[in-house]
Structures are given as C-alpha cells and as structure tokens.
Design a protein around this motif. Structure first.
Motif, PDB file in Angstrom:
ATOM      1  N   PRO A  19       0.816  -1.407   0.185  1.00  0.00           N
ATOM      2  CA  PRO A  19       0.015   0.141  -0.005  1.00  0.00           C
ATOM      3  C   PRO A  19       1.053   1.270   0.087  1.00  0.00           C
ATOM      4  O   PRO A  19       0.572   2.386  -0.463  1.00  0.00           O
ATOM      5  CB  PRO A  19      -0.834  -0.197   1.280  1.00  0.00           C
ATOM      6  N   HIS A  20       2.177   1.257   0.392  1.00  0.00           N
ATOM      7  CA  HIS A  20       2.736   2.513   0.729  1.00  0.00           C
ATOM      8  C   HIS A  20       3.555   2.654  -0.759  1.00  0.00           C
ATOM      9  O   HIS A  20       3.990   3.849  -0.862  1.00  0.00           O
ATOM     10  CB  HIS A  20       4.195   1.943   1.587  1.00  0.00           C
ATOM     11  N   LYS A  21       3.206   1.864  -1.540  1.00  0.00           N
ATOM     12  CA  LYS A  21       3.538   2.225  -2.955  1.00  0.00           C
ATOM     13  C   LYS A  21       2.714   2.940  -3.878  1.00  0.00           C
ATOM     14  O   LYS A  21       3.096   3.469  -4.936  1.00  0.00           O
ATOM     15  CB  LYS A  21       4.324   1.046  -3.886  1.00  0.00           C
ATOM     16  N   GLY A  22       1.480   3.205  -3.384  1.00  0.00           N
ATOM     17  CA  GLY A  22       0.235   3.778  -3.945  1.00  0.00           C
ATOM     18  C   GLY A  22       0.115   5.347  -3.582  1.00  0.00           C
ATOM     19  O   GLY A  22       0.777   5.740  -2.272  1.00  0.00           O
ATOM     20  N   VAL A  23      -0.538   5.898  -4.288  1.00  0.00           N
ATOM     21  CA  VAL A  23      -1.149   7.096  -3.678  1.00  0.00           C
ATOM     22  C   VAL A  23      -2.637   7.149  -3.687  1.00  0.00           C
ATOM     23  O   VAL A  23      -3.215   7.048  -4.790  1.00  0.00           O
ATOM     24  CB  VAL A  23      -0.729   8.307  -4.793  1.00  0.00           C
ATOM     25  N   ASN A  24      -3.259   7.064  -2.482  1.00  0.00           N
ATOM     26  CA  ASN A  24      -4.428   6.761  -2.172  1.00  0.00           C
ATOM     27  C   ASN A  24      -5.438   7.965  -2.688  1.00  0.00           C
ATOM     28  O   ASN A  24      -5.471   8.986  -1.892  1.00  0.00           O
ATOM     29  CB  ASN A  24      -4.659   6.457  -0.813  1.00  0.00           C
ATOM     30  N   ALA A  25      -6.314   7.934  -3.594  1.00  0.00           N
ATOM     31  CA  ALA A  25      -7.091   8.837  -4.199  1.00  0.00           C
ATOM     32  C   ALA A  25      -8.381   8.847  -3.349  1.00  0.00           C
ATOM     33  O   ALA A  25      -8.907  10.183  -3.224  1.00  0.00           O
ATOM     34  CB  ALA A  25      -7.653   8.599  -5.501  1.00  0.00           C
ATOM     35  N   THR A  26      -8.808   7.948  -2.523  1.00  0.00           N
ATOM     36  CA  THR A  26      -9.715   8.088  -1.651  1.00  0.00           C
ATOM     37  C   THR A  26      -9.211   8.979  -0.680  1.00  0.00           C
ATOM     38  O   THR A  26     -10.376   9.878  -0.089  1.00  0.00           O
ATOM     39  CB  THR A  26     -10.174   6.662  -0.928  1.00  0.00           C
ATOM     40  N   ILE A  27      -8.188   8.924   0.093  1.00  0.00           N
ATOM     41  CA  ILE A  27      -7.792   9.826   1.180  1.00  0.00           C
ATOM     42  C   ILE A  27      -7.787  11.303   0.690  1.00  0.00           C
ATOM     43  O   ILE A  27      -8.299  12.230   1.535  1.00  0.00           O
ATOM     44  CB  ILE A  27      -6.444   9.363   1.753  1.00  0.00           C
ATOM     45  N   GLU A  28      -7.309  11.368  -0.487  1.00  0.00           N
ATOM     46  CA  GLU A  28      -7.087  12.723  -1.112  1.00  0.00           C
ATOM     47  C   GLU A  28      -8.523  13.455  -1.295  1.00  0.00           C
ATOM     48  O   GLU A  28      -8.836  14.313  -1.030  1.00  0.00           O
ATOM     49  CB  GLU A  28      -6.436  12.893  -2.423  1.00  0.00           C
ATOM     50  N   ALA A  29      -9.297  12.544  -1.742  1.00  0.00           N
ATOM     51  CA  ALA A  29     -10.980  12.815  -2.063  1.00  0.00           C
ATOM     52  C   ALA A  29     -11.492  13.393  -0.945  1.00  0.00           C
ATOM     53  O   ALA A  29     -12.331  14.384  -0.526  1.00  0.00           O
ATOM     54  CB  ALA A  29     -11.667  11.767  -2.662  1.00  0.00           C
TER      55      ALA A  29
END
Length: 367
Positions: A182-192
């Motif tokens: 998960p650390h390799k991703g950029v979480n669009a839900t959190i940013e949303a």
C-alpha cells in the motif's frame, strides 16, 4: 384545458430519451397549432427537439419546456388522474400545465403580433442544446414570461433565482496492492476526503458571511456525489467529488469559481483536475421588479388574491433570459406542489385565473 393537459401528461418525455422528447414535441406542436392557428418551427439540435412560434416582430417571449425528469414507464406507477380538483401525473406541474396555460392565454388574445413562443426539450438537464437559442431570442425582446410552476401552493411568483455552477474534482492517485504494497500507492480516496472537507470549508465560509455580504449573500457550496476506487484490494488510483454551487450574484459566481480552481492536493503524489463551471447565471431581483409590479396590478384588477414574489434557489431558463438583459418574470405557470416527487400535483381551480393573468400581462407588454 384539462383535456389538453391529459394529452401532454400521458405522452412521456424523459429528457434523456430523445425519441420520447421528439414524440412529445409532436403532441405539444399539435396543441399549439390548434390553439394558435399556426404550425411551429421545429428545431432539432444534437437530437433534442425544440419548438418555436414567432408572430410578427417579437417583444414578448413566452418560455417553457416539455421535457420532464420522469423516466419512461413512470405512468404505470403514477398514472394520470383527476380527483377532488387535483390533477396528478408525471410532469403535470413541471411543467405541462404551464404549457397548457400559455397556449390558452395566447388563444384568448385577439392579436398575437409581437409574441414569440419557445418550448425547449432539455431544460431539466440544464438546456445544453437550447441555451444559445433562448438567449438569442431574449436579446430581441422587452419581456420574458416563464411558465415554470409557482413557487408554492399560494401561487407565489419567482422574482429571483440563484445561479448554478457545477464542478467535478477529479483526484488522480496511483494504484498499488492494498495488502502487499500500500505504501507504493497514492490513495485517491484519502485525497478525495481532504477535498470534500476543503469544499465543505468553502461552503461554511459562505454561510458564516451570511446574507449581509454585498457580493456573496446567500451563496452555497455543497459537496454531493463521491466515488473512488476500482477494487476492494487496490489502493484507489482515481476518485471524483461533485460540487453544487448556488449564487445570488454574478460576482459571487466568479469569486467561488476562483476558490474552486485554487483547490490543491494534500496527499503527496496526488494530482487534481477541476472540471465544470457555470451552468446558469443568477436571475437577479432587478430583472423582474417592473414586471412583477405590473402583474400585481393586473391581479388586483382581476379580483385575484394579492400576488407575492420570492427568490428561490433553483434555476430555470429564466436565468438565461435575465442574463441576456431581458426583463424576466418566472413562476407564472401552474399552482400545485411536489415537483420532481411522487406527490406532484396541480390545483385545477387555478388554471383559469393564472391563464387570465398571463393573457393580460402579454397584452399590456406588447403595446
């Protein structure tokens, strides 16, 4: 009038179904031709059917729409009915009764010279194909009367409408395995989530300013639809936040647009894309003041209840005519309630009084 209203209601005209809208246009055109003694001009733009009648050099624009929010088949669960002075059915209030009143008002006038009738087929979805047609026509007229339903069961006219802007904040992140990396991703839900709070913060600031602010007044900014992700075990790479904006003045619309465009990401690696903007400009009170005063005098002369006017948050094509510089009075259509709801209804006792009011307004405005 009741027979004409039934004919319109039982011809379903869901905005998204262009074939249904075309069938509805045929029915509306036939009723108008019978009552006005002239065939309409049929205007099809991007598959959407609009109707227009022009008598002489127009000074007055009568504006309405024949599309509805009701999907085809709604008549099965919400059939046309008349009982105890109430008519029901999909679109009966918004705004097929208004069209009936408009045609019968014109039919009662000895001379229709100086009048343009425009009935569009996409108002319920923001008039994307008819907007230019409406504004172009209004620019040549001295008055526009909009046959949208009254604001309430008392027949209150709509003397101002908020403008509408619609945005979509698109969040671009980066996908990754939610369990392994998960650390390799950029979480669009959190940013949303950050963007929802940022948009809500703009809305809260508008509320704090309150109606006393000379520009913002009663502007509202509301996050609405939210979607994100593609699978339960994947860090979301994409999210979308819809934003509804309502404004009382053009300056407020511009100001809020700047604030929305300045939204910035909080999550490292995330990127924002801002889509959308103004849908309808505000219809300010000044655009209706003289016409409302005239309508109030006519109502008194006809022995009708004193007219009231109110500013409303919803928009109509009257927003476009007012922005085009044409004095505009809205809400002259049917009296009832429940627009866009299962309870939609029209008070039949008000059809004739409202028709007489409109007929006299037209007569005095084309002189």
């Amino acid at each position: 009038m009741l027979a004409d209203l039934e004919e319109l209601v039982v011809c379903e005209s869901f905005s998204a179904d262009h074939a249904a809208v075309a069938r509805s246009a045929e029915v509306v055109g036939a009723i108008g031709a019978r009552l006005l003694g002239a065939e309409p001009e049929t205007i099809v733009i991007d598959g959407v059917t609009h109707l227009r009648w022009i008598f002489g050099t127009p000074r007055v624009l009568l504006l309405g729409h024949h599309d509805t929010v009701w999907p085809i088949g709604s008549l099965r669960s919400r059939p046309w009915s008349v009982a105890d002075g109430i008519a029901r059915g999909p679109g009966v209030l918004d705004m097929k009764a208004g069209l009936v009143q408009m045609f019968h008002a014109l039919a009662s006038i000895p001379c229709t010279q100086g009048v343009c009738v425009l009935v569009n087929g996409d108002e319920e979805v923001g008039s994307p194909t008819s907007r230019h047609l409406i504004k172009e026509t209004a620019q040549e007229c001295a008055a526009t009367f909009v046959l949208e339903a009254a604001a309430d069961e008392q027949g209150t006219l709509k003397t101002a409408r908020k403008g509408i802007s619609r945005y979509e904040v698109v969040v671009h992140g980066k996908a990754a395995h939610a369990g392994q990396e998960p650390h390799k991703g950029v979480n669009a839900t959190i940013e949303a989530a950050h963007q929802v709070l940022a948009v809500a913060g703009i809305g809260a600031a508008m509320s704090a300013v309150g109606a006393a602010h000379p520009v913002l007044g009663t502007a509202t900014v509301t996050p609405t639809l939210l979607s994100a992700g593609s699978a339960r075990n994947t860090v979301p790479a994409l999210a979308r936040v819809s934003v509804d904006v309502r404004v009382p003045t053009p300056a407020a619309q511009d100001w809020i647009d700047e604030l929305i465009q300045e939204l910035t990401p909080r999550t490292p690696g995330a990127r924002l894309e801002i889509l959308g903007g103004s849908r309808r400009p505000p219809m300010e009170p000044e655009s209706s003041a003289d016409l409302f005063a005239l309508a109030a005098r006519i109502a008194a002369e006809l022995g009708q209840e004193p007219l009231r006017g109110i500013a409303v948050g919803g928009a109509s094509d009257g927003n476009h005519t007012a922005a085009a510089g044409c004095p505009t009075l809205d809400g002259l259509g049917a009296v009832g309630g429940g627009a866009h709801a299962d309870s939609e209804y029209v008070e039949l006792s008000q059809l004739i009084p409202r028709t007489r009011l409109l007929a006299e307004l037209i007569t005095r405005s084309v002189r």
